[in-house]
Design an enzyme around this catalytic site. Structure first.
Site, PDB file in Angstrom:
ATOM      1  N   LEU A  67       0.828  -1.200   0.000  1.00 58.03           N
ATOM      2  CA  LEU A  67       0.000   0.000   0.000  1.00 58.03           C
ATOM      3  C   LEU A  67       0.866   1.254   0.000  1.00 58.03           C
ATOM      4  O   LEU A  67       2.025   1.222   0.422  1.00 58.03           O
ATOM      5  CB  LEU A  67      -0.926  -0.019   1.216  1.00 58.03           C
ATOM      6  CG  LEU A  67      -1.873  -1.241   1.277  1.00 58.03           C
ATOM      7  CD1 LEU A  67      -2.516  -1.375   2.640  1.00 58.03           C
ATOM      8  CD2 LEU A  67      -2.921  -1.154   0.179  1.00 58.03           C
ATOM      9  N   THR A  97       6.025   0.727   2.798  1.00 58.81           N
ATOM     10  CA  THR A  97       6.948   1.521   3.608  1.00 58.81           C
ATOM     11  C   THR A  97       6.118   2.462   4.467  1.00 58.81           C
ATOM     12  O   THR A  97       5.544   3.424   3.963  1.00 58.81           O
ATOM     13  CB  THR A  97       7.919   2.312   2.719  1.00 58.81           C
ATOM     14  OG1 THR A  97       8.636   1.403   1.880  1.00 58.81           O
ATOM     15  CG2 THR A  97       8.911   3.092   3.566  1.00 58.81           C
ATOM     16  N   LYS A 173      14.593   0.269   5.822  1.00 62.15           N
ATOM     17  CA  LYS A 173      14.089   0.736   4.525  1.00 62.15           C
ATOM     18  C   LYS A 173      14.168   2.254   4.411  1.00 62.15           C
ATOM     19  O   LYS A 173      14.548   2.795   3.364  1.00 62.15           O
ATOM     20  CB  LYS A 173      12.641   0.269   4.336  1.00 62.15           C
ATOM     21  CG  LYS A 173      11.943   0.811   3.083  1.00 62.15           C
ATOM     22  CD  LYS A 173      12.621   0.346   1.800  1.00 62.15           C
ATOM     23  CE  LYS A 173      12.048   1.029   0.551  1.00 62.15           C
ATOM     24  NZ  LYS A 173      10.638   0.761   0.331  1.00 62.15           N
TER      25      LYS A 173
END
Length: 298
Positions: A67, A97, A173
């Site tokens: 998403l 993320t 990330k």
């Protein structure tokens, strides 16, 4: 294992190719996307289309989702007809993320319903999603990783286990995406200077890429999307801006100064304001071109 039924929520530019790879690997899928047209290709291959994330989670014990923003992740997970309201799901793998703050919040909300939350943000873009060459950073209980998660995620690329703390993979990330954006910003400035001085941009890139200045922007993004003038690497400016903002917000909360990170955030804000949120984040180079009065083409 092949033949197992999985749920997948969010069949977008990244989620679509990943869902395709699961079908290629022999998994069955129950899928949902708020845009019905996004599910058509997978439905044609036999995927079952659900009417809500909750229906997906009432069909499959393991649900994956990809998403665009933290708010969407919270809504799809904990909101009305969300994944948390499914009566079958036991493991939720988030490929988005979201940042560690949201990851912790959602993990707590799911824990109350005996659903295990797995952070699994990915890096490598659309090409990596299609080719199965993504890097996947994972945080979840070790037992869940070994028995449930790793065999599925190997379908998408190389998997890195970061620990059991919710949000730990999200931190990895965000750091990666900050560095990717920073490399693009500084490489754009350097390339613009070289071109204005009279250097051939392709030769300059060739020099950089066998020298100490090489980075992900000079090795990949410039040859693919800047030198041709296509600016189509496959990652939206709005998403890069979102990731860098999340990174800086988390760093500030930890008491970690990010002075250069703030400059990168500002450049992305300018890029988004000038070229729009849906522009490719390689449009950062267009700012440097305009300011320097050159075009970096070759």
């Amino acid at each position: 294992m092949a033949g197992e039924l999985l749920g997948f929520v969010g069949i977008g530019r990244m989620g679509g190719p990943m869902a395709e790879r699961l079908l290629d690997a022999g998994y069955q899928l129950c899928i949902y996307d708020k845009q019905p047209a996004a599910t058509a290709a997978l439905a044609a291959r036999g995927a079952r289309v659900a009417a809500s994330p909750g229906e997906v989670a009432s069909t499959a014990e393991i649900v994956l989702m990809s998403l665009p923003t933290p708010d969407v992740v919270k809504a799809v997970t904990l909101g009305e007809n969300g994944v948390a309201h499914g009566n079958r799901v036991r493991t939720l793998i988030d490929l988005s993320t979201t940042g560690p703050g949201v990851a912790g919040l959602v993990a707590q909300g799911l824990g109350d319903r005996a659903v295990t939350w797995v952070d699994a943000p990915v890096s490598g873009g659309i090409a990596g999603a299609k080719g199965g060459t993504l890097a996947l950073m994972v945080s979840c209980p070790r037992e869940t990783f070994d028995s449930t998660v790793e065999p599925i995620l190997k379908t998408f690329g190389k998997v890195f286990y970061t620990g059991d703390k919710p949000g730990l993979a999200q931190t990895a990330k965000l750091v990666n995406n900050l560095l990717a954006a920073a490399a693009l910003v500084i490489s754009s400035e350097g390339m613009a200077m070289g071109v204005k001085a009279g250097l051939d941009p392709k030769i300059l890139l060739d020099i950089i890429n066998v020298s100490s200045g090489r980075n992900s922007a000079t090795q990949d993004k410039f040859p693919r999307s800047v030198l041709p003038g296509s600016f189509d690497f496959g990652f939206a400016t709005a998403l890069s801006y979102k990731d860098v903002r999340l990174c800086l917000d988390e760093a500030e909360a930890m008491g970690v100064p990010m002075i250069m990170g703030a400059v990168v955030r500002q450049i992305l804000a300018l890029t988004q304001a000038k070229y729009g949120p849906d522009s490719d984040f390689t449009s950062i180079a267009r700012l440097s071109e305009e300011w320097a009065g050159v075009e970096i083409r070759g």
